[in-house]
Design an enzyme around this catalytic site. Sequence first.
Site, PDB file in Angstrom:
ATOM      1  N   TYR A  72     -15.502   4.367 -11.946  1.00 14.99           N
ATOM      2  CA  TYR A  72     -15.301   3.157 -11.142  1.00 14.99           C
ATOM      3  C   TYR A  72     -15.958   1.947 -11.805  1.00 14.99           C
ATOM      4  O   TYR A  72     -15.371   0.854 -11.884  1.00 14.99           O
ATOM      5  CB  TYR A  72     -15.890   3.406  -9.756  1.00 14.99           C
ATOM      6  CG  TYR A  72     -15.662   2.327  -8.731  1.00 14.99           C
ATOM      7  CD1 TYR A  72     -14.411   2.138  -8.155  1.00 14.99           C
ATOM      8  CD2 TYR A  72     -16.709   1.521  -8.313  1.00 14.99           C
ATOM      9  CE1 TYR A  72     -14.206   1.155  -7.179  1.00 14.99           C
ATOM     10  CE2 TYR A  72     -16.521   0.542  -7.344  1.00 14.99           C
ATOM     11  CZ  TYR A  72     -15.272   0.370  -6.786  1.00 14.99           C
ATOM     12  OH  TYR A  72     -15.074  -0.603  -5.826  1.00 14.99           O
ATOM     13  N   LYS A 123     -14.106  -1.401 -13.111  1.00 13.63           N
ATOM     14  CA  LYS A 123     -14.397  -2.703 -12.511  1.00 13.63           C
ATOM     15  C   LYS A 123     -14.909  -3.712 -13.542  1.00 13.63           C
ATOM     16  O   LYS A 123     -14.642  -4.916 -13.421  1.00 13.63           O
ATOM     17  CB  LYS A 123     -15.398  -2.539 -11.364  1.00 13.63           C
ATOM     18  CG  LYS A 123     -14.811  -1.825 -10.148  1.00 13.63           C
ATOM     19  CD  LYS A 123     -13.517  -2.482  -9.689  1.00 13.63           C
ATOM     20  CE  LYS A 123     -13.045  -1.969  -8.352  1.00 13.63           C
ATOM     21  NZ  LYS A 123     -11.764  -2.596  -7.936  1.00 13.63           N
ATOM     22  N   ALA A 172     -18.438  -4.725   1.620  1.00 11.64           N
ATOM     23  CA  ALA A 172     -17.948  -4.780   2.997  1.00 11.64           C
ATOM     24  C   ALA A 172     -17.912  -3.378   3.584  1.00 11.64           C
ATOM     25  O   ALA A 172     -17.945  -2.382   2.857  1.00 11.64           O
ATOM     26  CB  ALA A 172     -16.562  -5.417   3.056  1.00 11.64           C
ATOM     27  N   ALA A 173     -17.824  -3.316   4.888  1.00  7.34           N
ATOM     28  CA  ALA A 173     -17.716  -2.030   5.575  1.00  7.34           C
ATOM     29  C   ALA A 173     -16.257  -1.594   5.540  1.00  7.34           C
ATOM     30  O   ALA A 173     -15.410  -2.125   6.249  1.00  7.34           O
ATOM     31  CB  ALA A 173     -18.192  -2.163   7.015  1.00  7.34           C
ATOM     32  N   VAL A 203       1.045   0.912  -7.484  1.00  2.00           N
ATOM     33  CA  VAL A 203       0.734  -0.176  -8.404  1.00  2.00           C
ATOM     34  C   VAL A 203       0.756   0.250  -9.864  1.00  2.00           C
ATOM     35  O   VAL A 203       0.809  -0.607 -10.763  1.00  2.00           O
ATOM     36  CB  VAL A 203      -0.623  -0.832  -8.070  1.00  2.00           C
ATOM     37  CG1 VAL A 203      -0.566  -1.515  -6.713  1.00  2.00           C
ATOM     38  CG2 VAL A 203      -1.765   0.176  -8.148  1.00  2.00           C
ATOM     39  N   ALA A 248     -16.692   1.520 -15.016  1.00  2.12           N
ATOM     40  CA  ALA A 248     -15.963   1.158 -16.232  1.00  2.12           C
ATOM     41  C   ALA A 248     -14.697   0.384 -15.882  1.00  2.12           C
ATOM     42  O   ALA A 248     -14.360  -0.614 -16.538  1.00  2.12           O
ATOM     43  CB  ALA A 248     -15.609   2.415 -17.028  1.00  2.12           C
ATOM     44  N   ASP A 287       0.871  -1.177   0.000  1.00  2.00           N
ATOM     45  CA  ASP A 287       0.000   0.000   0.000  1.00  2.00           C
ATOM     46  C   ASP A 287       0.901   1.218   0.000  1.00  2.00           C
ATOM     47  O   ASP A 287       2.111   1.114   0.269  1.00  2.00           O
ATOM     48  CB  ASP A 287      -0.931   0.019   1.215  1.00  2.00           C
ATOM     49  CG  ASP A 287      -2.282   0.673   0.899  1.00  2.00           C
ATOM     50  OD1 ASP A 287      -2.293   1.657   0.128  1.00  2.00           O
ATOM     51  OD2 ASP A 287      -3.315   0.190   1.394  1.00  2.00           O
TER      52      ASP A 287
END
Length: 306
Positions: A162, A166, A194-195, A71, A164, A44
Amino acid sequence: MTQTTQPPIRFDARVAIVTGAGAGLGRSHALELARRGAKVIVNDLGVDAVQAVVDEINAAGGEAVAHNANVTDEAQVKDMVDQAIVRWGRIDILVNNAGILRDKSFSKMSLDDFRLVLDVHVMGAVVCTKAVWDHMKEAGYGRIVMTSSSSGIYGNFGQSNYGAAKMGLVGLMNVLHIEGEKYDIRVNALSPTAATQMTEGLISPQALDLMTTQSVSAGLCYLVSDDAPSRLILCAGAGAYAAAKVYETEGVYLDPAEQNAEGVAANIDAITDPSGQHPYVQGFQQTFKFVGKAADHFGVDLKGGL
Protein backbone atom coordinates in the site's frame (compact mmCIF):
# COMPACT_ATOMS: atom_id res chain seq x y z
CA MET A 1 -6.04 30.40 11.91
CA THR A 2 -7.17 32.97 9.37
CA GLN A 3 -10.88 33.22 8.66
CA THR A 4 -11.88 34.89 5.42
CA THR A 5 -15.03 35.14 3.38
CA GLN A 6 -14.58 33.04 0.27
CA PRO A 7 -17.00 32.85 -2.66
CA PRO A 8 -18.80 29.50 -2.81
CA ILE A 9 -16.95 26.82 -4.73
CA ARG A 10 -19.35 25.48 -7.34
CA PHE A 11 -19.15 22.85 -10.07
CA ASP A 12 -22.16 23.81 -12.16
CA ALA A 13 -21.77 22.41 -15.70
CA ARG A 14 -18.73 20.39 -14.60
CA VAL A 15 -18.64 16.62 -15.08
CA ALA A 16 -16.80 14.44 -12.57
CA ILE A 17 -15.83 10.78 -12.35
CA VAL A 18 -15.25 9.46 -8.85
CA THR A 19 -13.85 5.93 -8.61
CA GLY A 20 -14.40 3.74 -5.59
CA ALA A 21 -17.48 5.83 -4.85
CA GLY A 22 -19.82 3.16 -3.54
CA ALA A 23 -18.86 3.76 0.09
CA GLY A 24 -16.53 5.67 2.41
CA LEU A 25 -14.55 8.58 1.07
CA GLY A 26 -15.55 8.00 -2.54
CA ARG A 27 -19.23 8.18 -1.66
CA SER A 28 -18.62 11.33 0.36
CA HIS A 29 -16.69 12.91 -2.54
CA ALA A 30 -19.42 12.09 -5.03
CA LEU A 31 -22.19 13.45 -2.81
CA GLU A 32 -20.33 16.70 -2.09
CA LEU A 33 -19.41 17.31 -5.72
CA ALA A 34 -23.02 16.72 -6.72
CA ARG A 35 -24.28 18.99 -3.94
CA ARG A 36 -22.10 21.72 -5.41
CA GLY A 37 -23.55 21.27 -8.88
CA ALA A 38 -21.36 18.68 -10.59
CA LYS A 39 -22.75 15.93 -12.77
CA VAL A 40 -21.18 12.77 -11.39
CA ILE A 41 -20.35 9.32 -12.67
CA VAL A 42 -20.33 7.16 -9.57
CA ASN A 43 -17.93 4.27 -10.11
CA ASP A 44 -17.38 1.15 -8.05
CA LEU A 45 -17.61 -2.61 -8.43
CA GLY A 46 -20.54 -2.96 -6.02
CA VAL A 47 -23.66 -2.56 -8.16
CA ASP A 48 -26.11 -2.01 -5.30
CA ALA A 49 -23.84 0.38 -3.43
CA VAL A 50 -23.19 2.51 -6.51
CA GLN A 51 -26.87 2.68 -7.39
CA ALA A 52 -27.68 3.75 -3.83
CA VAL A 53 -25.28 6.69 -4.14
CA VAL A 54 -26.72 7.63 -7.53
CA ASP A 55 -30.27 7.45 -6.17
CA GLU A 56 -29.29 9.67 -3.23
CA ILE A 57 -27.80 12.28 -5.55
CA ASN A 58 -30.73 12.26 -7.95
CA ALA A 59 -33.27 12.41 -5.12
CA ALA A 60 -31.56 15.54 -3.83
CA GLY A 61 -31.95 17.22 -7.23
CA GLY A 62 -28.51 16.39 -8.61
CA GLU A 63 -27.57 14.40 -11.66
CA ALA A 64 -25.57 11.19 -11.48
CA VAL A 65 -25.18 7.88 -13.26
CA ALA A 66 -23.66 4.61 -12.16
CA HIS A 67 -20.83 2.69 -13.76
CA ASN A 68 -19.27 -0.51 -12.49
CA ALA A 69 -16.01 -0.42 -14.43
CA ASN A 70 -13.04 -2.19 -12.92
CA VAL A 71 -10.48 0.61 -12.87
CA THR A 72 -7.74 -1.76 -14.04
CA ASP A 73 -9.69 -2.79 -17.15
CA GLU A 74 -8.95 -0.44 -20.04
CA ALA A 75 -12.02 -1.40 -22.06
CA GLN A 76 -14.40 -0.94 -19.14
CA VAL A 77 -12.87 2.40 -18.19
CA LYS A 78 -13.04 3.58 -21.80
CA ASP A 79 -16.72 2.67 -21.86
CA MET A 80 -17.26 4.71 -18.67
CA VAL A 81 -15.55 7.76 -20.15
CA ASP A 82 -17.31 7.34 -23.50
CA GLN A 83 -20.67 7.27 -21.75
CA ALA A 84 -19.83 10.52 -19.95
CA ILE A 85 -18.85 12.18 -23.24
CA VAL A 86 -22.00 10.99 -25.00
CA ARG A 87 -24.26 12.07 -22.15
CA TRP A 88 -22.64 15.37 -21.14
CA GLY A 89 -20.03 16.12 -23.81
CA ARG A 90 -17.11 16.59 -21.43
CA ILE A 91 -14.99 15.31 -18.55
CA ASP A 92 -13.69 18.00 -16.21
CA ILE A 93 -12.78 16.18 -13.01
CA LEU A 94 -11.31 12.77 -12.21
CA VAL A 95 -11.00 11.59 -8.63
CA ASN A 96 -8.84 8.47 -8.46
CA ASN A 97 -10.12 7.06 -5.19
CA ALA A 98 -10.53 3.31 -5.84
CA GLY A 99 -8.34 1.12 -3.67
CA ILE A 100 -7.95 -2.06 -1.64
CA LEU A 101 -5.90 -3.26 1.31
CA ARG A 102 -3.94 -6.50 1.72
CA ASP A 103 -2.03 -5.76 4.93
CA LYS A 104 0.70 -8.07 6.21
CA SER A 105 4.29 -7.69 7.29
CA PHE A 106 6.62 -7.81 4.32
CA SER A 107 8.04 -11.20 5.27
CA LYS A 108 4.54 -12.72 5.34
CA MET A 109 3.11 -10.91 2.33
CA SER A 110 2.71 -12.83 -0.89
CA LEU A 111 3.94 -11.27 -4.11
CA ASP A 112 0.45 -11.75 -5.52
CA ASP A 113 -0.97 -9.47 -2.82
CA PHE A 114 1.81 -6.97 -3.42
CA ARG A 115 1.08 -6.87 -7.16
CA LEU A 116 -2.67 -6.71 -6.64
CA VAL A 117 -2.51 -3.60 -4.45
CA LEU A 118 -0.14 -1.85 -6.86
CA ASP A 119 -2.36 -2.83 -9.78
CA VAL A 120 -5.54 -1.38 -8.26
CA HIS A 121 -4.04 1.79 -6.80
CA VAL A 122 -1.36 2.69 -9.32
CA MET A 123 -2.46 1.11 -12.58
CA GLY A 124 -6.11 1.85 -11.76
CA ALA A 125 -5.23 5.53 -11.49
CA VAL A 126 -3.09 5.33 -14.64
CA VAL A 127 -5.83 3.63 -16.69
CA CYS A 128 -8.49 6.10 -15.60
CA THR A 129 -6.24 9.12 -16.08
CA LYS A 130 -5.12 7.92 -19.51
CA ALA A 131 -8.77 7.57 -20.54
CA VAL A 132 -9.61 11.20 -19.70
CA TRP A 133 -6.26 12.86 -20.48
CA ASP A 134 -6.74 13.63 -24.17
CA HIS A 135 -10.30 14.85 -23.57
CA MET A 136 -8.95 17.29 -20.99
CA LYS A 137 -6.09 18.38 -23.26
CA GLU A 138 -8.51 19.10 -26.08
CA ALA A 139 -10.81 21.06 -23.76
CA GLY A 140 -7.91 22.99 -22.23
CA TYR A 141 -9.18 22.17 -18.76
CA GLY A 142 -8.89 19.32 -16.28
CA ARG A 143 -8.68 18.60 -12.58
CA ILE A 144 -7.26 15.27 -11.42
CA VAL A 145 -6.69 14.03 -7.88
CA MET A 146 -4.62 11.02 -6.87
CA THR A 147 -5.44 9.53 -3.49
CA SER A 148 -2.16 9.12 -1.64
CA SER A 149 -1.59 8.21 2.01
CA SER A 150 0.69 8.86 4.97
CA SER A 151 1.50 5.14 4.68
CA GLY A 152 3.41 5.97 1.51
CA ILE A 153 4.71 9.40 2.43
CA TYR A 154 5.99 8.33 5.87
CA GLY A 155 5.54 4.55 6.13
CA ASN A 156 3.29 2.27 8.14
CA PHE A 157 4.00 -1.21 9.49
CA GLY A 158 2.41 -3.99 7.46
CA GLN A 159 1.67 -1.84 4.43
CA SER A 160 4.68 -2.17 2.15
CA ASN A 161 2.42 -2.81 -0.85
CA TYR A 162 0.00 0.00 0.00
CA GLY A 163 2.81 2.42 0.89
CA ALA A 164 4.68 1.73 -2.34
CA ALA A 165 1.49 2.29 -4.32
CA LYS A 166 0.56 5.50 -2.55
CA MET A 167 4.02 7.03 -2.96
CA GLY A 168 4.01 5.91 -6.58
CA LEU A 169 0.92 8.06 -7.10
CA VAL A 170 2.85 11.09 -5.83
CA GLY A 171 5.45 10.46 -8.53
CA LEU A 172 2.69 10.15 -11.13
CA MET A 173 1.20 13.44 -9.92
CA ASN A 174 4.57 15.20 -10.17
CA VAL A 175 5.06 14.27 -13.82
CA LEU A 176 1.47 14.83 -14.93
CA HIS A 177 1.52 18.26 -13.29
CA ILE A 178 4.41 19.20 -15.60
CA GLU A 179 2.88 17.65 -18.73
CA GLY A 180 -0.59 19.05 -18.10
CA GLU A 181 0.36 22.58 -17.10
CA LYS A 182 0.02 24.21 -20.52
CA TYR A 183 -3.43 22.65 -20.95
CA ASP A 184 -4.67 23.89 -17.57
CA ILE A 185 -4.81 20.30 -16.32
CA ARG A 186 -4.05 20.57 -12.62
CA VAL A 187 -3.02 17.40 -10.83
CA ASN A 188 -2.94 17.08 -7.05
CA ALA A 189 -2.83 14.40 -4.38
CA LEU A 190 -5.08 13.96 -1.38
CA SER A 191 -3.69 12.17 1.67
CA PRO A 192 -6.79 11.41 3.75
CA THR A 193 -7.53 10.14 7.21
CA ALA A 194 -11.16 9.24 7.75
CA ALA A 195 -13.42 6.68 9.35
CA THR A 196 -14.01 4.19 6.54
CA GLN A 197 -14.04 0.43 6.05
CA MET A 198 -10.25 0.63 5.76
CA THR A 199 -9.83 2.14 9.23
CA GLU A 200 -12.49 0.07 11.01
CA GLY A 201 -10.94 -1.96 13.81
CA LEU A 202 -7.64 -0.05 13.67
CA ILE A 203 -8.65 3.10 15.55
CA SER A 204 -10.67 3.67 18.72
CA PRO A 205 -14.38 4.53 18.38
CA GLN A 206 -13.77 7.90 20.05
CA ALA A 207 -11.17 8.81 17.43
CA LEU A 208 -13.31 7.51 14.59
CA ASP A 209 -16.10 9.88 15.61
CA LEU A 210 -13.76 12.79 14.90
CA MET A 211 -12.59 11.47 11.52
CA THR A 212 -15.49 12.45 9.30
CA THR A 213 -15.41 11.74 5.60
CA GLN A 214 -17.07 15.11 5.00
CA SER A 215 -14.03 16.98 6.32
CA VAL A 216 -11.81 15.13 3.84
CA SER A 217 -14.20 15.81 0.96
CA ALA A 218 -13.90 19.52 1.75
CA GLY A 219 -10.22 19.29 0.83
CA LEU A 220 -11.02 17.22 -2.25
CA CYS A 221 -13.43 19.84 -3.56
CA TYR A 222 -10.78 22.52 -3.21
CA LEU A 223 -8.27 20.40 -5.15
CA VAL A 224 -10.65 20.07 -8.13
CA SER A 225 -12.03 23.61 -8.11
CA ASP A 226 -11.48 26.17 -10.87
CA ASP A 227 -8.88 27.93 -8.70
CA ALA A 228 -7.18 24.71 -7.61
CA PRO A 229 -3.43 24.54 -7.13
CA SER A 230 -1.36 21.91 -8.89
CA ARG A 231 1.19 19.46 -7.51
CA LEU A 232 -0.03 19.85 -3.95
CA ILE A 233 -0.18 16.96 -1.50
CA LEU A 234 -3.05 18.00 0.75
CA CYS A 235 -3.38 16.01 3.96
CA ALA A 236 -6.84 16.02 5.51
CA GLY A 237 -8.45 14.33 8.48
CA ALA A 238 -10.65 15.00 11.51
CA GLY A 239 -11.15 18.57 10.33
CA ALA A 240 -7.42 19.31 10.22
CA TYR A 241 -5.43 20.09 7.07
CA ALA A 242 -1.73 20.20 6.20
CA ALA A 243 0.53 20.04 3.17
CA ALA A 244 3.22 17.38 2.73
CA LYS A 245 6.26 18.57 0.78
CA VAL A 246 9.50 16.99 -0.36
CA TYR A 247 12.57 19.14 0.25
CA GLU A 248 16.17 18.64 -0.82
CA THR A 249 19.04 19.89 1.29
CA GLU A 250 21.58 22.25 -0.27
CA GLY A 251 24.23 19.54 0.01
CA VAL A 252 27.96 19.86 -0.54
CA TYR A 253 30.51 19.28 -3.28
CA LEU A 254 33.32 16.86 -2.44
CA ASP A 255 36.77 17.07 -3.98
CA PRO A 256 37.49 14.19 -6.40
CA ALA A 257 39.72 12.53 -3.80
CA GLU A 258 36.79 12.55 -1.35
CA GLN A 259 34.20 11.20 -3.79
CA ASN A 260 34.07 7.79 -2.16
CA ALA A 261 32.07 6.09 0.56
CA GLU A 262 34.41 7.35 3.26
CA GLY A 263 34.10 10.92 2.00
CA VAL A 264 30.31 10.71 2.07
CA ALA A 265 30.43 9.29 5.60
CA ALA A 266 32.77 12.04 6.79
CA ASN A 267 30.51 14.76 5.38
CA ILE A 268 27.10 13.29 6.10
CA ASP A 269 26.21 16.00 8.62
CA ALA A 270 26.80 18.72 6.03
CA ILE A 271 25.01 16.69 3.35
CA THR A 272 21.91 16.34 5.53
CA ASP A 273 21.99 19.85 7.01
CA PRO A 274 18.44 21.21 6.47
CA SER A 275 19.44 24.89 6.39
CA GLY A 276 18.91 26.27 2.90
CA GLN A 277 16.84 23.31 1.73
CA HIS A 278 14.56 23.83 -1.25
CA PRO A 279 11.33 22.34 -2.60
CA TYR A 280 11.93 21.29 -6.21
CA VAL A 281 9.31 21.04 -8.93
CA GLN A 282 11.36 19.25 -11.60
CA GLY A 283 14.02 16.58 -11.36
CA PHE A 284 16.46 18.55 -13.51
CA GLN A 285 16.71 21.17 -10.76
CA GLN A 286 18.78 18.68 -8.80
CA THR A 287 21.01 18.02 -11.81
CA PHE A 288 21.54 21.75 -12.37
CA LYS A 289 22.46 22.22 -8.70
CA PHE A 290 24.96 19.35 -8.63
CA VAL A 291 26.62 20.30 -11.93
CA GLY A 292 26.74 23.92 -10.77
CA LYS A 293 28.61 22.94 -7.63
CA ALA A 294 31.12 20.95 -9.67
CA ALA A 295 31.52 23.82 -12.15
CA ASP A 296 32.19 26.25 -9.31
CA HIS A 297 34.86 23.93 -7.95
CA PHE A 298 36.66 23.64 -11.27
CA GLY A 299 36.03 27.22 -12.39
CA VAL A 300 33.94 26.16 -15.38
CA ASP A 301 31.78 28.91 -16.90
CA LEU A 302 28.21 27.61 -17.39
CA LYS A 303 26.62 30.90 -18.42
CA GLY A 304 25.69 29.32 -21.74
CA GLY A 305 23.85 26.57 -19.86
CA LEU A 306 24.54 22.87 -19.44
